[in-house]
Design an enzyme around this catalytic site. Structure first.
Site, PDB file in Angstrom:
ATOM      1  N   ASP A   1      -4.493  -8.217   7.977  1.00  0.00           N
ATOM      2  CA  ASP A   1      -3.421  -8.054   8.958  1.00  0.00           C
ATOM      3  C   ASP A   1      -2.570  -9.315   8.887  1.00  0.00           C
ATOM      4  OD1 ASP A   1      -1.779  -7.908  11.200  1.00  0.00           O
ATOM      5  OD2 ASP A   1      -3.351  -7.119  12.503  1.00  0.00           O
TER       6      ASP A   1
ATOM      7  N   SER B   1      17.176  -7.270   4.559  1.00  0.00           N
ATOM      8  CA  SER B   1      17.774  -5.943   4.746  1.00  0.00           C
ATOM      9  C   SER B   1      19.238  -6.131   5.095  1.00  0.00           C
ATOM     10  CB  SER B   1      17.069  -5.186   5.883  1.00  0.00           C
ATOM     11  OG  SER B   1      17.761  -4.002   6.215  1.00  0.00           O
TER      12      SER B   1
ATOM     13  N   TYR C   1      14.319  -6.664  15.018  1.00  0.00           N
ATOM     14  CA  TYR C   1      14.206  -6.475  13.569  1.00  0.00           C
ATOM     15  C   TYR C   1      15.389  -7.111  12.851  1.00  0.00           C
ATOM     16  CZ  TYR C   1      13.979  -3.945   9.086  1.00  0.00           C
ATOM     17  OH  TYR C   1      13.934  -3.612   7.742  1.00  0.00           O
TER      18      TYR C   1
ATOM     19  N   GLY D   1       0.773  -1.233   0.000  1.00  0.00           N
ATOM     20  CA  GLY D   1       0.000   0.000   0.000  1.00  0.00           C
ATOM     21  C   GLY D   1       0.801   1.279   0.000  1.00  0.00           C
TER      22      GLY D   1
ATOM     23  N   THR E   1      17.231  -9.553  13.841  1.00  0.00           N
ATOM     24  CA  THR E   1      17.075 -11.005  13.924  1.00  0.00           C
ATOM     25  C   THR E   1      16.098 -11.507  12.871  1.00  0.00           C
ATOM     26  OG1 THR E   1      17.561 -10.986  16.294  1.00  0.00           O
ATOM     27  CG2 THR E   1      16.396 -12.900  15.440  1.00  0.00           C
ATOM     28  N   ALA E   2      14.988 -10.819  12.727  1.00  0.00           N
ATOM     29  CA  ALA E   2      13.990 -11.215  11.731  1.00  0.00           C
ATOM     30  C   ALA E   2      14.556 -11.154  10.320  1.00  0.00           C
ATOM     31  CB  ALA E   2      12.760 -10.321  11.846  1.00  0.00           C
TER      32      ALA E   2
END
Length: 256
Positions: free
Chosen positions: A71, A150, A163, A22, A165-166
């Site tokens: 979601d 990233s 973040y 979006g 770690t993800a």
């Protein structure tokens, strides 16, 4: 050359599902695929931004992407969104797992709840959306999954432990999914953006000094924007990368 002028002819009429489409990077990806002639559906939680994007692109191109409100932290809603996308598109050839949120949090402030929230927003849905879409790709004879990680997890950034770690986990997941799905002609690769200057980043985290510091580190002395990620994503989705899977592509202006 602007990405909109680069044509990947095999993407015409391909069915593409994008998460977090979006706004920001996701919106640029939705537009990029749409301008290739692909049939595009995208999932987002932000209904206002998503409907505004759909209206703009419909007015500019005469073709509207299909917005699916969900979601992604809700796995049942995610699975329902994948089914709706397949129903609307007729097939799914390309999945782009883009949705993420790079919240900052000091080490001592991280709680079990905030940790789990970060994994749900940034990592968990990548697996479950891939799981939900894989059967549709099998029916199509194969496909391409592009996961957005990233370079953040490579930069020793102390304010984003959950973040980082993800995003590291997405690289491991990409490798595992590529190994599992490769025999079924489904390719899985990851894009690792560097510092991408979006309106959200400027509003929340980036000032002129931070941007200047990263540009000093980069080989390319300019800010990277969401448009810089469209071409690499189109390439990974297209037959141009038909022999490429289980790989990462770093788009950071030469910062690493």
């Amino acid at each position: 050359m602007p990405v909109s002028r680069v044509q990947f002819h095999d993407l015409k009429d391909r069915c593409v599902l994008i998460t977090g489409g979006g706004s920001g990077i996701g919106a640029a990806l939705v537009e990029g695929f749409l301008r290739q002639g692909a049939r595009v559906a995208f999932v987002d939680i932000d209904e206002r931004a998503s409907r505004a994007l759909t209206e703009r692109l419909s007015g500019e191109t005469g073709i509207a992407p299909q917005f699916i409100h969900a979601d992604l932290r809700d796995i049942e809603a995610l699975q329902a969104a994948a089914l709706k996308a397949a129903d609307v598109l007729g097939a799914i050839h390309v999945l782009v797992n883009n949705a993420a949120r790079d919240d900052r949090q000091e080490l001592d402030a991280v709680s079990a709840a905030s940790w789990d929230e970060s994994q749900a927003v940034n990592l968990r849905h990548v697996f479950f959306m891939s799981q939900a879409v894989a059967p549709h790709m099998r029916l199509s004879g194969g496909g391409s999954i592009v996961n957005f990680s990233s370079i953040a997890y490579l930069l020793n950034m102390g304010e984003i432990p959950a973040y980082a770690t993800a995003k590291a986990g997405i690289v491991g997941l990409t490798k595992s999914l590529a190994g599992k799905l490769g025999p079924e002609n489904i390719r899985v690769n990851a894009i690792l953006p560097g510092m991408i200057v979006t309106e959200r980043q400027k509003r929340l985290w980036l000032d002129d000094a931070a941007i200047a510091r990263m540009q000093e580190r980069q080989c390319l002395k300019r800010s990277l924007t969401a448009d810089d990620l469209v071409g690499p994503c189109l390439f990974l989705a297209s037959d141009c990368s038909s022999g490429m899977t289980a790989q990462i592509m770093i788009i950071d202006g030469g910062a690493l």
